[in-house]
Design a protein around this motif. Sequence first.
Motif, PDB file in Angstrom:
ATOM      1  N   GLY A  27       0.952  -1.089   0.135  1.00 39.76           N
ATOM      2  CA  GLY A  27      -0.061   0.138   0.196  1.00 39.76           C
ATOM      3  C   GLY A  27       0.797   1.303  -0.019  1.00 39.76           C
ATOM      4  O   GLY A  27       0.295   2.384   0.061  1.00 39.76           O
ATOM      5  N   ALA A  28       2.201   0.992  -0.194  1.00 39.75           N
ATOM      6  CA  ALA A  28       2.981   2.280  -0.165  1.00 39.75           C
ATOM      7  C   ALA A  28       2.815   2.975  -1.404  1.00 39.75           C
ATOM      8  O   ALA A  28       2.583   2.288  -2.429  1.00 39.75           O
ATOM      9  N   PRO A  29       2.923   4.222  -1.333  1.00 44.93           N
ATOM     10  CA  PRO A  29       2.790   4.889  -2.808  1.00 44.93           C
ATOM     11  C   PRO A  29       3.806   4.449  -3.708  1.00 44.93           C
ATOM     12  O   PRO A  29       4.907   4.360  -3.610  1.00 44.93           O
ATOM     13  N   SER A  30       3.248   4.352  -4.888  1.00 46.89           N
ATOM     14  CA  SER A  30       3.929   4.020  -6.377  1.00 46.89           C
ATOM     15  C   SER A  30       3.918   5.356  -7.178  1.00 46.89           C
ATOM     16  O   SER A  30       2.943   5.877  -7.680  1.00 46.89           O
ATOM     17  N   CYS A  31       5.197   5.864  -7.199  1.00 48.95           N
ATOM     18  CA  CYS A  31       5.384   7.167  -8.103  1.00 48.95           C
ATOM     19  C   CYS A  31       5.970   7.125  -9.194  1.00 48.95           C
ATOM     20  O   CYS A  31       6.828   6.186  -9.425  1.00 48.95           O
ATOM     21  N   THR A  32       5.771   7.763 -10.444  1.00 51.65           N
ATOM     22  CA  THR A  32       6.355   7.965 -11.482  1.00 51.65           C
ATOM     23  C   THR A  32       6.649   9.388 -11.941  1.00 51.65           C
ATOM     24  O   THR A  32       5.836  10.297 -11.137  1.00 51.65           O
ATOM     25  N   HIS A  33       7.797   9.391 -12.617  1.00 51.02           N
ATOM     26  CA  HIS A  33       8.155  11.005 -12.473  1.00 51.02           C
ATOM     27  C   HIS A  33       8.243  11.049 -14.314  1.00 51.02           C
ATOM     28  O   HIS A  33       8.641  10.323 -14.863  1.00 51.02           O
ATOM     29  N   THR A  34       7.793  12.428 -14.903  1.00 47.15           N
ATOM     30  CA  THR A  34       7.957  12.566 -16.050  1.00 47.15           C
ATOM     31  C   THR A  34       8.759  14.122 -16.225  1.00 47.15           C
ATOM     32  O   THR A  34       8.720  14.732 -15.166  1.00 47.15           O
ATOM     33  N   CYS A  35       9.286  14.449 -17.400  1.00 48.03           N
ATOM     34  CA  CYS A  35       9.903  15.618 -17.539  1.00 48.03           C
ATOM     35  C   CYS A  35       8.782  16.704 -17.359  1.00 48.03           C
ATOM     36  O   CYS A  35       7.654  16.752 -18.112  1.00 48.03           O
ATOM     37  N   PRO A  36       9.237  17.958 -16.883  1.00 50.83           N
ATOM     38  CA  PRO A  36       8.333  18.999 -17.053  1.00 50.83           C
ATOM     39  C   PRO A  36       8.100  19.385 -18.476  1.00 50.83           C
ATOM     40  O   PRO A  36       9.122  19.378 -19.437  1.00 50.83           O
ATOM     41  N   SER A  37       6.843  20.030 -18.824  1.00 45.30           N
ATOM     42  CA  SER A  37       6.504  20.322 -20.414  1.00 45.30           C
ATOM     43  C   SER A  37       7.385  21.344 -20.820  1.00 45.30           C
ATOM     44  O   SER A  37       7.700  21.477 -22.148  1.00 45.30           O
ATOM     45  N   THR A  38       7.946  22.259 -19.959  1.00 47.27           N
ATOM     46  CA  THR A  38       8.721  23.480 -20.383  1.00 47.27           C
ATOM     47  C   THR A  38       9.856  23.566 -19.361  1.00 47.27           C
ATOM     48  O   THR A  38       9.267  23.506 -18.089  1.00 47.27           O
TER      49      THR A  38
END
Length: 147
Positions: A27-38
Amino acid sequence: MHLSFFTLIALFALAAVRAVPAGQPSGAPSCTHTCPSTDQAGFPLGNSSDDGTTLFCSYPAFPGEDPNDFFCKYSSTGGGLRDDNDAGFCPGTAVGSCSTRRRNVLAQPPAPPAPVDVPLVFVPNDKVKVRAQLKKRQARIPSSSSS
């Protein structure tokens, strides 16, 4: 007695198996990261990649520019800025999307409570009590005997 003991053992075994399902997420948070759009100067995102540890985000000044001229590198797991090669215009963190949704958990109702062996005790009802009292009274009446 043996049947109820067997039933009790079987229920405990079933409860133990259901209490610890294999591979259940915590139940621990699962995080994904993406590049900022600008970037902070307003240049749009160009090429990007994620090798599992580092998120690479390129912000070219013009279309077709070498992606290695202006870029930012972020941690894939935490989203923190690792390398600013964008003249100081890299946003401080990558865009994170976290979820605490538990996956692979079957929706099951709770198990019923285990039966408890209760000794059988005969508790007479009111009619039985009245009859017992009548028998006691009849025994007290002296019998008439002629001598």
